[in-house]
Design a protein around this motif. Sequence first.
Motif, PDB file in Angstrom:
ATOM      1  N   ILE A  48       1.687  -3.543  31.497  1.00 50.14           N
ATOM      2  CA  ILE A  48       0.355  -3.663  32.097  1.00 50.14           C
ATOM      3  C   ILE A  48      -0.643  -2.832  31.294  1.00 50.14           C
ATOM      4  CG2 ILE A  48      -1.058  -3.205  34.142  1.00 50.14           C
ATOM      5  CD1 ILE A  48       1.460  -3.467  35.833  1.00 50.14           C
ATOM      6  N   THR A  49      -1.798  -3.442  31.004  1.00 53.75           N
ATOM      7  CA  THR A  49      -2.908  -2.697  30.421  1.00 53.75           C
ATOM      8  C   THR A  49      -4.157  -2.966  31.256  1.00 53.75           C
ATOM      9  OG1 THR A  49      -3.416  -4.500  28.882  1.00 53.75           O
ATOM     10  CG2 THR A  49      -2.028  -2.726  28.056  1.00 53.75           C
ATOM     11  N   THR A  50      -5.014  -1.962  31.340  1.00 51.48           N
ATOM     12  CA  THR A  50      -6.271  -2.082  32.078  1.00 51.48           C
ATOM     13  C   THR A  50      -7.368  -2.484  31.105  1.00 51.48           C
ATOM     14  OG1 THR A  50      -5.542  -0.332  33.561  1.00 51.48           O
ATOM     15  CG2 THR A  50      -7.859  -0.860  33.612  1.00 51.48           C
ATOM     16  N   ILE A  58      -6.671  -6.247  35.147  1.00 48.17           N
ATOM     17  CA  ILE A  58      -5.487  -5.850  34.396  1.00 48.17           C
ATOM     18  C   ILE A  58      -4.950  -7.039  33.609  1.00 48.17           C
ATOM     19  CG2 ILE A  58      -4.808  -3.976  35.970  1.00 48.17           C
ATOM     20  CD1 ILE A  58      -2.650  -5.885  37.080  1.00 48.17           C
ATOM     21  N   HIS A  59      -4.316  -6.726  32.501  1.00 50.88           N
ATOM     22  CA  HIS A  59      -3.666  -7.719  31.653  1.00 50.88           C
ATOM     23  C   HIS A  59      -2.169  -7.448  31.749  1.00 50.88           C
ATOM     24  CE1 HIS A  59      -7.660  -8.498  30.096  1.00 50.88           C
ATOM     25  NE2 HIS A  59      -7.779  -7.202  29.821  1.00 50.88           N
ATOM     26  N   LEU A  60      -1.416  -8.498  32.069  1.00 42.12           N
ATOM     27  CA  LEU A  60       0.022  -8.346  32.291  1.00 42.12           C
ATOM     28  C   LEU A  60       0.817  -9.158  31.276  1.00 42.12           C
ATOM     29  CD1 LEU A  60      -1.015  -9.195  35.693  1.00 42.12           C
ATOM     30  CD2 LEU A  60       0.589  -7.323  35.599  1.00 42.12           C
ATOM     31  N   GLU A  61       1.989  -8.643  30.954  1.00 43.95           N
ATOM     32  CA  GLU A  61       2.911  -9.375  30.095  1.00 43.95           C
ATOM     33  C   GLU A  61       4.324  -9.199  30.642  1.00 43.95           C
ATOM     34  OE1 GLU A  61       4.488  -9.588  25.494  1.00 43.95           O
ATOM     35  OE2 GLU A  61       3.092  -8.024  26.067  1.00 43.95           O
ATOM     36  N   LYS A 120       9.538  -4.792  38.181  1.00 47.28           N
ATOM     37  CA  LYS A 120       8.350  -4.352  38.909  1.00 47.28           C
ATOM     38  C   LYS A 120       7.688  -3.214  38.184  1.00 47.28           C
ATOM     39  CE  LYS A 120      10.380  -5.584  43.292  1.00 47.28           C
ATOM     40  NZ  LYS A 120      10.445  -5.358  44.687  1.00 47.28           N
ATOM     41  N   LYS A 121       6.400  -3.101  38.410  1.00 46.59           N
ATOM     42  CA  LYS A 121       5.632  -1.999  37.836  1.00 46.59           C
ATOM     43  C   LYS A 121       4.515  -1.641  38.800  1.00 46.59           C
ATOM     44  CE  LYS A 121       4.826   0.090  33.717  1.00 46.59           C
ATOM     45  NZ  LYS A 121       5.378   0.069  32.398  1.00 46.59           N
ATOM     46  N   THR A 122       4.213  -0.378  38.929  1.00 44.81           N
ATOM     47  CA  THR A 122       3.135   0.096  39.806  1.00 44.81           C
ATOM     48  C   THR A 122       1.867   0.291  38.979  1.00 44.81           C
ATOM     49  OG1 THR A 122       4.734   1.213  41.218  1.00 44.81           O
ATOM     50  CG2 THR A 122       2.459   1.931  41.412  1.00 44.81           C
ATOM     51  N   VAL A 123       0.742  -0.161  39.543  1.00 45.67           N
ATOM     52  CA  VAL A 123      -0.553  -0.001  38.886  1.00 45.67           C
ATOM     53  C   VAL A 123      -1.503   0.657  39.887  1.00 45.67           C
ATOM     54  CG1 VAL A 123      -1.328  -2.321  39.491  1.00 45.67           C
ATOM     55  CG2 VAL A 123      -2.397  -1.145  37.588  1.00 45.67           C
TER      56      VAL A 123
END
Length: 126
Positions: A48-50, A58-61, A120-123
Amino acid sequence: MKLLLNKNIRKGQLYFLVICVLLSLSCKKSAESVIDCLGESLLGGVHITTDDTNKKLIHLEARYHGSHTVSSVSWDYGDGTMTKGSEKTSDHTYLARGVYTVTAKITIVNNGTTCEVSPKKTVTIN
């Protein structure tokens, strides 16, 4: 049939073996394909990048480092919004500040066997 256990086997190894056997029986898959799916789950991740100009974007991959084919990726952004497609990348704009858990459900296909891994990832959106 008697199962002989070496006293040196750790509980975790025994639990893993029991889970593999139960999964292979309940899913009617061969033990080999169940173990393959468990192994594939270690090869998936979310990056994840903001966005630089919009902090709520956010941009997700979805990342998969295995040798099989990714057939689809479903995104759960943690705010009630979900999408599904074949692309490994996605953009999402949150409407409110907060901490969200993003899940990428990655479907992997290998010789007719389908596995799903869900990293999973927390943002945090400020």
